[in-house]
Design a protein around this motif. Structure first.
Motif, short mmCIF file in Angstrom:
data_model
loop_
_atom_site.label_atom_id
_atom_site.label_comp_id
_atom_site.label_asym_id
_atom_site.label_seq_id
_atom_site.Cartn_x
_atom_site.Cartn_y
_atom_site.Cartn_z
N VAL A 1 30.33 27.44 34.56
CA VAL A 1 31.07 27.50 35.85
C VAL A 1 30.50 28.25 36.73
CG1 VAL A 1 33.24 26.90 34.41
CG2 VAL A 1 32.66 29.11 34.95
N VAL A 2 30.44 28.02 38.11
CA VAL A 2 29.93 28.86 39.00
C VAL A 2 31.18 29.05 39.91
CG1 VAL A 2 28.34 29.12 41.03
CG2 VAL A 2 28.05 27.84 38.95
N GLU A 3 31.42 30.56 40.07
CA GLU A 3 32.80 31.09 40.53
C GLU A 3 32.47 32.27 41.56
OE1 GLU A 3 35.96 31.65 42.45
OE2 GLU A 3 36.47 29.78 40.95
N GLN A 4 32.92 32.24 42.71
CA GLN A 4 32.60 33.55 43.54
C GLN A 4 33.70 34.65 43.40
OE1 GLN A 4 33.06 33.06 47.78
NE2 GLN A 4 34.49 31.62 47.55
N SER A 5 34.93 34.09 42.95
CA SER A 5 36.05 35.08 43.00
C SER A 5 36.04 35.97 41.66
CB SER A 5 37.06 34.43 43.22
OG SER A 5 38.37 35.24 43.20
N THR A 6 35.91 37.22 41.67
CA THR A 6 36.21 38.06 40.50
C THR A 6 37.81 37.90 39.98
OG1 THR A 6 36.64 39.94 41.93
CG2 THR A 6 34.33 39.54 41.05
N GLY A 7 38.60 37.88 41.10
CA GLY A 7 40.03 37.67 40.47
C GLY A 7 40.18 36.19 39.82
N MET A 8 39.60 35.21 39.95
CA MET A 8 39.74 33.85 39.32
C MET A 8 39.27 34.24 38.13
SD MET A 8 41.63 31.78 40.90
CE MET A 8 41.93 31.14 42.52
N ILE A 9 37.88 34.95 38.04
CA ILE A 9 37.19 34.79 36.84
C ILE A 9 37.91 35.74 35.48
CG2 ILE A 9 35.24 36.03 35.79
CD1 ILE A 9 33.39 35.25 38.35
N ASP A 10 38.64 36.78 36.34
CA ASP A 10 39.62 37.59 35.25
C ASP A 10 40.70 36.51 34.70
OD1 ASP A 10 38.09 39.80 35.79
OD2 ASP A 10 39.59 40.67 37.28
N ILE A 11 41.03 35.62 35.50
CA ILE A 11 42.21 34.88 34.91
C ILE A 11 41.73 34.07 34.05
CG2 ILE A 11 43.77 33.04 35.40
CD1 ILE A 11 44.19 34.76 38.34
N LEU A 12 40.57 33.42 34.30
CA LEU A 12 39.86 32.42 33.37
C LEU A 12 39.33 33.10 32.01
CD1 LEU A 12 38.78 29.58 33.00
CD2 LEU A 12 36.42 30.44 34.23
N LYS A 13 38.87 34.17 32.27
CA LYS A 13 38.56 35.03 31.02
C LYS A 13 39.74 35.43 30.04
CE LYS A 13 34.17 37.28 32.50
NZ LYS A 13 33.53 38.54 32.76
N ASN A 14 40.73 35.80 30.65
CA ASN A 14 42.12 36.14 29.76
C ASN A 14 42.41 34.67 29.03
OD1 ASN A 14 42.35 38.96 30.42
ND2 ASN A 14 43.38 38.39 32.41
N ARG A 15 42.59 33.53 29.95
CA ARG A 15 42.76 32.32 29.28
C ARG A 15 41.96 31.81 28.24
NH1 ARG A 15 43.64 27.43 33.08
NH2 ARG A 15 44.90 26.75 30.91
N MET A 16 40.57 32.14 28.26
CA MET A 16 39.58 31.95 27.22
C MET A 16 40.07 32.59 26.00
SD MET A 16 36.23 31.95 29.30
CE MET A 16 35.12 31.99 27.84
N LYS A 17 40.52 33.86 26.16
CA LYS A 17 40.70 34.77 25.09
C LYS A 17 42.03 34.34 24.26
CE LYS A 17 41.48 39.78 23.79
NZ LYS A 17 41.39 41.04 24.36
N GLU A 18 42.96 34.19 25.20
CA GLU A 18 44.33 33.61 24.59
C GLU A 18 44.03 32.41 23.84
OE1 GLU A 18 46.88 33.36 27.97
OE2 GLU A 18 46.99 35.66 28.24
N GLU A 19 43.31 31.46 24.29
CA GLU A 19 43.46 30.17 23.94
C GLU A 19 42.06 29.80 22.80
OE1 GLU A 19 43.92 26.95 26.58
OE2 GLU A 19 44.98 28.14 27.97
N GLU A 20 41.38 31.11 22.70
CA GLU A 20 40.17 31.11 21.67
C GLU A 20 39.19 29.80 21.91
OE1 GLU A 20 42.07 30.64 17.84
OE2 GLU A 20 42.70 32.95 17.92
N ILE A 21 38.75 29.90 23.37
CA ILE A 21 37.79 29.14 23.98
C ILE A 21 36.37 29.95 23.96
CG2 ILE A 21 37.07 27.49 25.68
CD1 ILE A 21 39.00 26.18 24.07
#
Length: 265
Positions: free
Chosen positions: A68-88
């Motif tokens: 994924v190519v994402e400019q927003s660090t805010g969005m990246i933080d949310i995505l990383k948290n979801r990856m951790k929670e859902e074990e992706i």
């Protein structure tokens, strides 16, 4: 084109409204893509502007890997948290704008995908890059009609910025993208479908800040108490009061544009 700072500020409220929705349209779109693109565990995807991972997370369960190519660090933080929670663990994140991104890989991804994220400086160049980086298919989800929230935005603009009410504002819709692709010699398929639009706010102040962030992204604005009260008045007429929140609901249309990669352009 919204700036990186805009999306960093806007990310939490955007994610709340997007991720709390019933995701039937997401499931239907992914089912459609799986059938059309023959997606399986050997498939690789390059996604532009994943935001909070609305499509990234469910697609990750279907494919080999997603970059994924994402400019927003805010969005990246949310995505990383979801990856951790859902074990992706098959999502690779690159913190860049699509305009600045260059593919550095041994092979091209099978699919290049964008969902409501082509806020770019040069649409023709962005579409060429999508096509040239894809090995098999390109797919874009975007507005099939004017954005559902646009009338509210315009009313606020007329109130606080004294916009000319006769001035027409054109948001990004599929027609622009389709026409540019046509001029490039790409004859894309288009699927139009109904899409419910929902925003939920705890109170009118939260709703006001949400809409004002869009104006702040285009320059500083200073409001007096009278102007701020006027914005809340507009929102009280446009939103519906529930027992514990304020909601804006409206039917809209979504366009799914896709094409099979034939050659570089």
């Amino acid at each position: 084109m919204e700036s990186k700072n805009f999306w960093d500020t806007f990310s939490k409220n955007y994610a709340k409204n997007v991720l709390n929705k019933k995701n039937n349209e997401v499931k239907n779109n992914i089912k459609y893509l799986k059938n059309e693109f023959k997606i399986d565990k050997n498939t690789s995807i390059l996604e532009i502007g994943p935001g909070p991972g609305t499509y990234t997370m469910p697609l990750a369960r279907e494919v080999k890997e997603i970059t994924v190519v994402e400019q927003s660090t805010g969005m990246i933080d949310i995505l990383k948290n979801r990856m951790k929670e859902e074990e992706i663990d098959n999502i690779n994140i690159i913190n860049k704008r699509w305009d600045d991104f260059k593919l550095d890989a041994d092979s091209n991804p099978d699919i290049v995908f964008s969902s409501y994220s082509l806020g770019v400086d040069d649409m023709e160049s962005a579409l060429k890059k999508m096509n040239n980086y894809a090995e098999k298919y390109c797919c874009i989800l975007t507005f099939g009609t004017r954005q559902a929230w646009r009338p509210i935005y315009n009313k606020i603009g007329e109130s606080i910025l004294e916009h000319d009410p006769k001035r027409k504002e054109y948001g990004m819709t599929y027609i622009l993208i389709y026409n540019i692709l046509y001029q490039l010699g790409i004859y894309a398929d288009v699927k139009i479908s109904e899409k419910p639009f929902l925003q939920t706010f705890e109170n009118l102040d939260e709703a006001a800040e949400h809409y004002l962030d869009r104006f702040r992204a285009r320059g500083d604005i200073k409001l007096n108490n009278e102007q701020y009260s006027k914005i809340k008045e507009i929102l009280s007429n446009e939103l519906t009061k529930t027992e514990d929140s304020w909601k804006f609901e409206k039917n809209s249309k979504e366009a799914l544009i896709w094409w099979k990669k034939e050659q570089n352009i």
